[in-house]
Design a protein around this motif. Structure first.
Motif, mmCIF file in Angstrom:
data_model
loop_
_atom_site.group_PDB
_atom_site.id
_atom_site.type_symbol
_atom_site.label_atom_id
_atom_site.label_comp_id
_atom_site.label_asym_id
_atom_site.label_seq_id
_atom_site.Cartn_x
_atom_site.Cartn_y
_atom_site.Cartn_z
ATOM 1 N N ILE A 174 0.859 -1.189 0.000
ATOM 2 C CA ILE A 174 0.000 0.000 0.000
ATOM 3 C C ILE A 174 0.891 1.233 0.000
ATOM 4 O O ILE A 174 1.838 1.324 0.781
ATOM 5 C CB ILE A 174 -0.908 0.032 1.247
ATOM 6 N N HIS A 175 0.555 2.186 -0.872
ATOM 7 C CA HIS A 175 1.309 3.442 -0.937
ATOM 8 C C HIS A 175 0.342 4.611 -0.815
ATOM 9 O O HIS A 175 -0.563 4.755 -1.646
ATOM 10 C CB HIS A 175 2.094 3.547 -2.245
ATOM 11 N N ALA A 176 0.534 5.423 0.227
ATOM 12 C CA ALA A 176 -0.287 6.620 0.443
ATOM 13 C C ALA A 176 0.401 7.796 -0.235
ATOM 14 O O ALA A 176 1.242 8.463 0.359
ATOM 15 C CB ALA A 176 -0.468 6.877 1.940
ATOM 16 N N MET A 177 0.077 8.001 -1.489
ATOM 17 C CA MET A 177 0.693 9.099 -2.248
ATOM 18 C C MET A 177 -0.079 9.361 -3.527
ATOM 19 O O MET A 177 -0.923 8.564 -3.926
ATOM 20 C CB MET A 177 2.163 8.803 -2.553
ATOM 21 N N ASP A 178 0.255 10.475 -4.145
ATOM 22 C CA ASP A 178 -0.296 10.832 -5.441
ATOM 23 C C ASP A 178 0.024 9.731 -6.457
ATOM 24 O O ASP A 178 1.117 9.149 -6.423
ATOM 25 C CB ASP A 178 0.337 12.168 -5.869
ATOM 26 N N VAL A 179 -0.903 9.468 -7.363
ATOM 27 C CA VAL A 179 -0.762 8.380 -8.326
ATOM 28 C C VAL A 179 0.470 8.549 -9.228
ATOM 29 O O VAL A 179 1.224 7.600 -9.424
ATOM 30 C CB VAL A 179 -2.068 8.246 -9.151
ATOM 31 N N CYS A 180 0.687 9.738 -9.771
ATOM 32 C CA CYS A 180 1.837 9.933 -10.665
ATOM 33 C C CYS A 180 3.166 9.796 -9.918
ATOM 34 O O CYS A 180 4.126 9.234 -10.458
ATOM 35 C CB CYS A 180 1.729 11.268 -11.397
ATOM 36 N N THR A 181 3.210 10.262 -8.681
ATOM 37 C CA THR A 181 4.404 10.084 -7.846
ATOM 38 C C THR A 181 4.644 8.596 -7.603
ATOM 39 O O THR A 181 5.774 8.111 -7.694
ATOM 40 C CB THR A 181 4.241 10.830 -6.503
ATOM 41 N N ALA A 182 3.573 7.867 -7.310
ATOM 42 C CA ALA A 182 3.687 6.425 -7.069
ATOM 43 C C ALA A 182 4.157 5.692 -8.326
ATOM 44 O O ALA A 182 5.008 4.799 -8.245
ATOM 45 C CB ALA A 182 2.349 5.864 -6.598
ATOM 46 N N LEU A 183 3.617 6.069 -9.486
ATOM 47 C CA LEU A 183 4.039 5.426 -10.735
ATOM 48 C C LEU A 183 5.529 5.646 -10.979
ATOM 49 O O LEU A 183 6.245 4.714 -11.366
ATOM 50 C CB LEU A 183 3.211 5.949 -11.910
ATOM 51 N N SER A 184 6.003 6.846 -10.732
ATOM 52 C CA SER A 184 7.423 7.152 -10.893
ATOM 53 C C SER A 184 8.268 6.308 -9.933
ATOM 54 O O SER A 184 9.277 5.716 -10.329
ATOM 55 C CB SER A 184 7.651 8.640 -10.654
ATOM 56 N N MET A 185 7.837 6.226 -8.672
ATOM 57 C CA MET A 185 8.556 5.443 -7.666
ATOM 58 C C MET A 185 8.570 3.954 -8.044
ATOM 59 O O MET A 185 9.612 3.297 -7.988
ATOM 60 C CB MET A 185 7.907 5.622 -6.293
ATOM 61 N N LEU A 186 7.421 3.428 -8.453
ATOM 62 C CA LEU A 186 7.336 2.010 -8.825
ATOM 63 C C LEU A 186 8.215 1.714 -10.036
ATOM 64 O O LEU A 186 8.866 0.668 -10.098
ATOM 65 C CB LEU A 186 5.876 1.617 -9.085
ATOM 66 N N SER A 187 8.271 2.649 -10.976
ATOM 67 C CA SER A 187 9.123 2.495 -12.144
ATOM 68 C C SER A 187 10.595 2.435 -11.727
ATOM 69 O O SER A 187 11.348 1.590 -12.207
ATOM 70 C CB SER A 187 8.883 3.664 -13.101
ATOM 71 N N GLN A 188 10.993 3.318 -10.806
ATOM 72 C CA GLN A 188 12.374 3.329 -10.317
ATOM 73 C C GLN A 188 12.715 2.040 -9.570
ATOM 74 O O GLN A 188 13.870 1.615 -9.553
ATOM 75 C CB GLN A 188 12.609 4.539 -9.415
#
Length: 181
Positions: free
Chosen positions: A92-106
């Motif tokens: 579970i990630h409590a954050m903005d969707v685009c920020t989460a997508l960037s983090m998951l990509s990294q």
């Protein structure tokens, strides 16, 4: 709920903070994707109560990642995962969707199925599809499923993502996207 978690009632936040996907729409989505859900990695964006990702886990998905910027929603997702005993197969990630997508990509996280159910009428389907297209979270045949209001205008293409199917259920539309290479 169907599958492993059949009969479990999920907790929801008080008030109108979320707009849960109707059982009819959820049932239809999972009837359409039933042949491809088993042993897949699922991303549930704008997750709310987590019902879509939990349904995917219940029907055999390998893992689900939930993203919602509301800490209250993330707490409810955690409780629902505990209740359904899927905690070990979830993040579970409590954050903005685009920020989460960037983090998951990294983190080199890639997904077979991505669900997005943003608030209606705010243009967030387009914005989210653009964020997905700009990050490296897609596998070769990733299926993207966007739920939106019938009045929302959603793009036919965003980057390499192309709409290939739409299903209408009253005021709700489910748009299916795939990457065209």
């Amino acid at each position: 709920m169907s599958g492993e978690a059949k009969g479990h009632k999920l907790k929801t936040p008080k008030g109108n903070m979320t707009r849960p996907t109707s059982d009819k729409v959820k049932g239809s989505i999972f009837n359409i994707i039933a042949p491809v859900i088993f042993d897949k990695d699922v991303l549930d964006l704008f997750a709310g109560t987590g019902s879509i990702g939990i349904e995917a886990l219940s029907r055999g998905a390998r893992r689900a990642v939930f993203v919602d910027k509301s800490r209250e929603c993330c707490q409810i997702i955690k409780e629902n995962l505990n209740h359904t005993k899927f905690t070990e197969r979830a993040e579970i990630h409590a954050m903005d969707v685009c920020t989460a997508l960037s983090m998951l990509s990294q983190m080199d996280s890639k997904f077979d199925i991505i669900f997005l159910d943003p608030p209606y009428g705010k243009g967030l389907v387009d914005e989210t599809l653009a964020c997905i297209a700009d990050t490296d979270v897609l596998k070769q045949d990733t299926l993207i499923i966007a739920e939106h209001d019938v009045k929302d205008v959603v793009p036919e293409c965003v980057g390499t993502l192309k709409n290939f199917r739409k299903q209408k259920y009253g005021d709700t539309v489910i748009s299916f996207y795939r990457q065209e290479v």
